[in-house]
Design a protein around this motif. Sequence first.
Motif, short mmCIF file in Angstrom:
data_model
loop_
_atom_site.label_atom_id
_atom_site.label_comp_id
_atom_site.label_asym_id
_atom_site.label_seq_id
_atom_site.Cartn_x
_atom_site.Cartn_y
_atom_site.Cartn_z
N ASN A 46 -8.37 26.89 11.22
CA ASN A 46 -7.61 27.83 10.39
C ASN A 46 -6.36 27.16 9.81
O ASN A 46 -6.02 27.38 8.64
N GLN A 47 -5.68 26.34 10.62
CA GLN A 47 -4.52 25.61 10.13
C GLN A 47 -4.92 24.65 9.00
O GLN A 47 -4.23 24.56 7.98
N MET A 48 -6.03 23.94 9.20
CA MET A 48 -6.51 23.01 8.20
C MET A 48 -6.83 23.74 6.90
O MET A 48 -6.40 23.34 5.81
N MET A 49 -7.55 24.84 7.02
CA MET A 49 -7.94 25.59 5.83
C MET A 49 -6.74 26.26 5.16
O MET A 49 -6.67 26.33 3.94
N ASN A 50 -5.78 26.72 5.94
CA ASN A 50 -4.58 27.31 5.36
C ASN A 50 -3.86 26.28 4.50
O ASN A 50 -3.39 26.58 3.41
N TYR A 51 -3.80 25.06 5.00
CA TYR A 51 -3.20 23.99 4.20
C TYR A 51 -3.98 23.79 2.90
O TYR A 51 -3.40 23.67 1.82
N LEU A 52 -5.30 23.76 2.99
CA LEU A 52 -6.13 23.45 1.83
C LEU A 52 -6.15 24.56 0.78
O LEU A 52 -6.23 24.28 -0.41
N ILE A 53 -6.09 25.83 1.20
CA ILE A 53 -6.24 26.92 0.24
C ILE A 53 -4.92 27.58 -0.16
O ILE A 53 -4.90 28.33 -1.13
N ASN A 54 -3.86 27.31 0.55
CA ASN A 54 -2.59 27.95 0.27
C ASN A 54 -1.73 27.02 -0.59
O ASN A 54 -1.25 25.98 -0.10
N PRO A 55 -1.49 27.36 -1.85
CA PRO A 55 -0.72 26.45 -2.71
C PRO A 55 0.72 26.27 -2.26
O PRO A 55 1.37 25.31 -2.66
N PHE A 56 1.22 27.14 -1.40
CA PHE A 56 2.60 27.06 -0.94
C PHE A 56 2.75 26.33 0.39
O PHE A 56 3.86 26.15 0.86
N HIS A 57 1.66 25.93 0.98
CA HIS A 57 1.68 25.20 2.25
C HIS A 57 1.59 23.72 1.91
O HIS A 57 0.54 23.22 1.54
N SER A 58 2.68 22.99 2.06
CA SER A 58 2.74 21.62 1.55
C SER A 58 2.61 20.52 2.61
O SER A 58 2.55 19.35 2.25
N THR A 59 2.58 20.88 3.87
CA THR A 59 2.51 19.87 4.93
C THR A 59 1.26 20.05 5.77
O THR A 59 1.02 21.13 6.31
N PHE A 60 0.49 18.97 5.88
CA PHE A 60 -0.71 19.02 6.72
C PHE A 60 -0.32 18.68 8.14
O PHE A 60 0.14 17.58 8.42
N LYS A 61 -0.50 19.66 9.04
CA LYS A 61 -0.21 19.45 10.46
C LYS A 61 -1.07 20.40 11.26
O LYS A 61 -1.15 21.58 10.96
N LEU A 62 -1.73 19.84 12.26
CA LEU A 62 -2.54 20.64 13.18
C LEU A 62 -1.89 20.59 14.55
O LEU A 62 -1.38 19.55 14.97
N ASP A 63 -1.92 21.70 15.26
CA ASP A 63 -1.26 21.78 16.56
C ASP A 63 -1.86 20.82 17.59
O ASP A 63 -1.13 20.26 18.40
N ASP A 64 -3.17 20.64 17.55
CA ASP A 64 -3.83 19.90 18.63
C ASP A 64 -4.45 18.57 18.20
O ASP A 64 -5.13 17.92 19.00
N PHE A 65 -4.24 18.15 16.97
CA PHE A 65 -4.82 16.91 16.49
C PHE A 65 -3.77 16.11 15.72
O PHE A 65 -3.14 16.65 14.80
N GLN A 66 -3.61 14.87 16.10
CA GLN A 66 -2.73 13.99 15.33
C GLN A 66 -3.42 13.61 14.02
O GLN A 66 -4.64 13.73 13.91
N SER A 67 -2.65 13.14 13.07
CA SER A 67 -3.20 12.72 11.78
C SER A 67 -2.54 11.44 11.33
O SER A 67 -1.31 11.32 11.39
N SER A 68 -3.34 10.51 10.85
CA SER A 68 -2.81 9.27 10.30
C SER A 68 -2.32 9.53 8.87
O SER A 68 -2.64 10.55 8.26
N ALA A 69 -1.59 8.57 8.33
CA ALA A 69 -1.14 8.68 6.94
C ALA A 69 -2.34 8.77 6.00
O ALA A 69 -2.35 9.58 5.06
N ALA A 70 -3.38 7.98 6.26
CA ALA A 70 -4.58 8.01 5.42
C ALA A 70 -5.28 9.36 5.55
O ALA A 70 -5.76 9.91 4.55
N GLY A 71 -5.34 9.91 6.74
CA GLY A 71 -5.96 11.21 6.96
C GLY A 71 -5.21 12.31 6.22
O GLY A 71 -5.81 13.16 5.56
#
Length: 188
Positions: A46-71
Motif C-alpha cells: 500500500n505504501q509503494m502504491m500510494n507513492y506511485l499513484i499519489n501525485p503529492f507523495h514525493s518520497t519513496f519509503k517503505l516501513d519494512d524494506f530498505q531501498s537503494s538509490a537505484a531502486g
Amino acid sequence: MAFFILTLSITVTIFASYILFYISIGQFNLDQIVYMSTGRVMHNYNQMMNYLINPFHSTFKLDDFQSSAAGRLHFADCKKLFMLNFGVFIVSGAYLWFQRKKRVYFQKVFKYIAIVGVVLVVLMMVDFDGFFVVFHELLFRNSDWLFDPGKDPVINILPEQFFTECFVLFFVLFEGLNIWKSRAKKRS
C-alpha cells in the motif's frame, strides 16, 4: 478513443493490482519469504502504491524494506509513467465526453489494435521473461529495474507471477475493449 482504451485498461489494472497482490501473498507465500505477516506485507505494498499513484507523495519509503538509490530512481520513473497514464486517461476521457455527439467510428483501427494485442499476448505466453525484459528496455532509460534483493528487498514480494497476472488482466481488458469497439455499429 484508442488512447482512452489503453489508459483505461492500465488504470483498472493498477487499481485491481491491490486485489491481485493480496491474493499473491498467499498464493506465492510472500509473507513467509520475507518473514512478515500478511498485513505487514500488504501495508508495504500500500505504501509503494500510494507513492506511485499519489501525485503529492514525493518520497519513496517503505516501513519494512530498505531501498537503494537505484531502486528509488526506478520507482520515481514508474511514478512518472503512472502520472503520464493518468493524465492521458483524464484528457482523452474529457475529450471523448465533449466530442460524444461527433463520434466517428473507425472499426478497422480497433480491429488492427486488437490484432497487435493478440501478437503481444502470444509473445508474452511464449516467453514472459523475454517479454518483461523488452517491456522494461522500451519504457526505462536505465537498468535500475534489475533489483538486487540485498539492496532492494521489496523485490522479494514482487514475484514475476504477480506481474504476469497484472499483464494478463491488462490484456484481457485492452483486447476486450478493442474487439468491442471494432464491432461497434455507427449510430445514426
